[in-house]
Design an enzyme around this catalytic site. Structure first.
Site, short mmCIF file in Angstrom:
data_model
loop_
_atom_site.label_atom_id
_atom_site.label_comp_id
_atom_site.label_asym_id
_atom_site.label_seq_id
_atom_site.Cartn_x
_atom_site.Cartn_y
_atom_site.Cartn_z
N THR A 1 6.49 -10.03 -25.02
CA THR A 1 7.86 -9.53 -24.95
C THR A 1 8.17 -9.28 -23.48
OG1 THR A 1 7.17 -7.24 -25.25
CG2 THR A 1 7.76 -8.48 -27.25
N ILE B 1 9.51 -6.84 -21.60
CA ILE B 1 9.11 -5.59 -20.95
C ILE B 1 7.58 -5.45 -20.95
CG2 ILE B 1 9.26 -3.07 -21.06
CD1 ILE B 1 12.13 -3.49 -22.18
N CYS B 2 6.94 -5.82 -22.04
CA CYS B 2 5.47 -5.72 -22.11
C CYS B 2 4.79 -6.66 -21.11
CB CYS B 2 4.98 -6.01 -23.52
SG CYS B 2 5.57 -4.80 -24.74
N THR B 3 5.35 -7.84 -20.95
CA THR B 3 4.80 -8.79 -19.99
C THR B 3 4.98 -8.25 -18.57
OG1 THR B 3 5.23 -10.65 -21.47
CG2 THR B 3 4.92 -11.17 -19.13
N ALA C 1 2.33 -5.49 -18.07
CA ALA C 1 0.98 -6.04 -17.88
C ALA C 1 0.85 -6.68 -16.49
CB ALA C 1 0.66 -7.07 -18.96
#
Length: 149
Positions: free
Chosen positions: A40, A42-44, A47
Site C-alpha cells: 500500500t 503509505i506502508c511502502t 518501509a
C-alpha cells in the site's frame, strides 16, 4: 501496551521463512512497527523510510522489525523489491498484533499503524500511532533511541 511494559514473548517467521523470537532481542534496543499491508502507498513509504535510515539505527545498535498480516511469500517479494535490510514478520493470524493491543486503523477497517520502541532491557519506552503520517514514525523512533545512548 503501556510505557514500562516488558517486550512480549513471541515467535514469527520473517521474509526468509526463518523463525524469529522476540526474546533474542534483549540486549539491544528494538523498534517494532506494525503496519496494515505490504504494497500500500503509505506502508511502502514507511518501509522505505526505515530502509533509508537503516544505517542510522544500525550505528546505534538498534534492531528494526516490521510486522503485518501478510504472508511470508508476500513479505519476501516486498522486501526484495524494496531492498529492505531488516526483518519483516508475518502475523497472518494477528496474534502478535492482539498481544500488543494494536488498535484498528481508519474507520476500524484496516489494521492500525503503531511503532513501539523498547530499550535494551526489553522495556517499552515509547509508542507512536499515526495512520497517515508513516514517515514521522521513523524520525520519532530515531530521536527516541538517540536518547538511550
Amino acid at each position: 501496551m503501556e510505557i514500562g511494559d516488558q517486550l512480549p514473548a513471541f515467535s514469527l517467521r520473517n521474509q526468509n521463512n526463518e523463525l524469529i523470537t522476540s526474546q533474542d532481542w534483549i540486549g539491544s534496543p528494538v523498534v517494532i512497527y506494525f503496519y496494515p499491508s505490504d504494497y500500500t502507498r503509505i506502508c511502502t513509504a514507511q518501509a522505505c523510510s526505515f530502509r533509508n535510515r537503516f544505517n542510522d539505527f544500525e550505528s546505534l545498535d538498534v534492531r528494526i522489525i516490521g510486522i503485518s498480516h501478510n504472508s511470508v511469500a508476500s513479505h519476501r517479494k516486498f522486501a526484495t523489491e524494496y531492498q529492505l535490510p531488516f526483518d519483516i514478520l508475518s502475523d497472518e493470524k494477528d496474534e502478535v498484533r492482539q498481544l500488543f493491543a494494536v488498535p484498528k486503523g481508519v474507520f476500524g477497517l484496516l489494521s492500525g499503524r503503531v511503532t513501539y520502541i523498547f530499550d535494551a532491557k526489553g522495556k517499552l519506552i515509547k509508542h507512536y500511532q499515526a495512520d497517515f503520517k508513516a514517515k514521522e514514525h521513523i524520525v520519532k523512533a530515531l530521536d527516541v533511541v538517540k536518547t538511550l545512548i
